[in-house]
Design a protein around this motif. Structure first.
Motif: not given
Length: 134
Positions: A62-84
C-alpha cells in the motif's frame, strides 16, 4: 580564402532565418497572443480546501498519500507510508508530485522503471482528489 569562407557562411546563415518576415507596417500586437489561464480546474470544478488521505496498492504494498488543497488548488502531496524500494521511488514520487501539481490532475506520465509504484501513487492521489471534489 578567408574572405570566401566568410561570404559563404554569411549566405548560409542568412538563408536559415524565419520564413515569416515583418515590415514596418506590421504590428507585433497583431500576432496571436498566448492566453494566460488564471484558474486550473479538475473536471470543471475547483477542489475543496483541506487535507485528504487515501491509499492504493503499489508494487510492494500500500501507498498512502496526503493531498493538501489551498484556495481550491492542490499545493502539496506527501507520501505518508509505502513499502516500495526507497532508492527507486524517491525520485519517481518527487517527479510525480511536480507533474500532478502542474496539471492539477492525475492524468500525467509515469516514471519508467517504477511503473507499478507510480500507478499506485497516482491512484491514491486520485482517490484523495475525489474526496476533495465532494
Amino acid at each position: 580564402m578567408k574572405i570566401l569562407l566568410i561570404c559563404a557562411a554569411a549566405v548560409v546563415l542568412s538563408s536559415c532565418g524565419s520564413a515569416k518576415t515583418y515590415s514596418e507596417d506590421t504590428s507585433v500586437a497583431s500576432e496571436p497572443q498566448v492566453q494566460v489561464i488564471e484558474t486550473r480546474e479538475h473536471r470543471g470544478k475547483l477542489f475543496k480546501d483541506g487535507k485528504y488521505e487515501a491509499s492504493a496498492e503499489g508494487y510492494m504494498g500500500a501507498i498512502t498519500v496526503e493531498v493538501r488543497v489551498r484556495d481550491g488548488f492542490v499545493d502539496r502531496i506527501r507520501v505518508l507510508e509505502h513499502q516500495e524500494s526507497t532508492g527507486i521511488v524517491a525520485d519517481a514520487f518527487a517527479n510525480l508530485e511536480r507533474s500532478v501539481l502542474d496539471a492539477q490532475s492525475t492524468n500525467v506520465d509515469v516514471v519508467a522503471g517504477a511503473t507499478e509504484s507510480c500507478n499506485g501513487y497516482l491512484e491514491a492521489v486520485g482517490k484523495a482528489l475525489e474526496r476533495a471534489e465532494q
